[in-house]
Scaffold this motif. Structure first.
Motif: not given
Length: 309
Positions: A169-180, A231-233
């Motif tokens: 989850v932390g890795s996916l959040q990091r990727q989403i933040t960077q792409i955003r 966030q739900f996950l």
């Protein structure tokens, strides 16, 4: 590294329309500046977050900077700045990391369908960045779906997988933040060109910028959906971990309550006083063991009746 791209693959084409600088040396910067006929921004200037430093127009020179750009679009490593210096005849890009979007554009520039001028090249790079960002978001959505099925699977090794799910989850959040962050920088560049478009950018390119801006808006909505799902996950994973901790505490509580009565009985009958009447009982030892066993069984039956097991 300096890479020069002509508009078409032909012997008569000498002057480049795109110079790509990747973590350039001072000599490479001087060569690009000489070809451009203007100075190039430094890395600190490209990284500046104020809007006046990001987007500047000076006669026939556009200076467009993206302070935070995705490093190779894989969400790994720190983000690096990306800068463009655009003129009607030449595009100079300054970056400090590999990029899938630039690799795709370099392949196009080396083919028969190479862009005709610097503006076409710039539009192609922006479209490639947005396309790669969209592909990466789709990949994240797929990973998120797989992770969701793993977390909500009723399997024996679910507890062991929860810790790994937190890291994922932390890795996916990091990727989403960077792409955003990268898409936000590209969006500001495109919005600026749509609002303050110089006269040497024709209607065709203006329409392409409007299309790219609409695509980025769609990606922003998709990004919000991914953030909500993530966030739900995360809440679900933390909830499962809390439930597991509660189950452990429940077991420890049961063990504590069950073991207290036999310890009290064993402590009383284990005292070395001659006045204890049970010492003279013929079956005192069996009686003590029986009472200790009953003191264990009764709490267990009570917890079973309360459905704590």
């Amino acid at each position: 590294m300096l890479t020069s791209h002509p508009s078409k693959r032909s012997a008569s084409q000498v002057a480049p329309v795109w110079i790509d600088l990747v973590d350039p040396s001072e000599d490479e910067r001087k060569q690009a500046a000489a070809a451009l006929g203007a100075r190039l921004p430094t890395r600190d200037q490209i990284s500046a977050i104020e809007l006046s430093s990001r987007l500047r127009s000076d006669q026939e020179i556009l200076r467009l900077n993206i302070p935070a750009f995705v490093r190779n679009e894989d969400g790994q490593g720190a983000m690096t700045p990306l800068g463009f210096v655009l003129t009607p005849k030449l595009l100079v890009s300054l970056r400090y990391a590999d990029s899938i979007a630039f690799k795709h554009m370099a392949e196009v520039a080396g083919s028969d369908s190479a862009p005709h001028d610097s503006i076409d090249t710039f539009v192609g790079i922006i479209e490639a960045i947005v396309n790669v960002g969209a592909d990466r978001m789709e990949a994240i959505a797929s990973d998120l779906s797989k992770l969701t099925r793993t977390v909500f699977a009723d399997s024996r090794d679910q507890r062991r997988q929860l810790r790994g799910a937190l890291f994922k989850v932390g890795s996916l959040q990091r990727q989403i933040t960077q792409i955003r962050a990268a898409m936000l920088g590209v969006s500001r560049v495109v919005s600026y060109l749509c609002e303050v478009s110089p006269p040497w950018i024709d209607k065709k390119h203006y329409g392409q910028f409007k299309t790219v801006h609409a695509d980025i808006g769609s990606l922003a909505e998709f990004d919000q959906q991914l953030s909500d799902r993530l966030q739900f996950l995360l809440d679900a994973v933390l909830g499962f971990i809390n439930n597991d901790q509660n189950d452990i505490m429940k077991v420890l509580t049961v063990i504590t309550v069950v073991t207290i009565p036999p310890m009290i009985l064993a402590g009383i009958w284990g005292m070395n006083f001659k006045s204890i009447g049970e010492y003279n009982w013929p079956h005192g030892y069996a009686f003590a063991l029986t009472m200790i066993a009953i003191s264990v069984i009764v709490p267990l039956l009570w917890f079973k009746w309360k459905r704590w097991f």
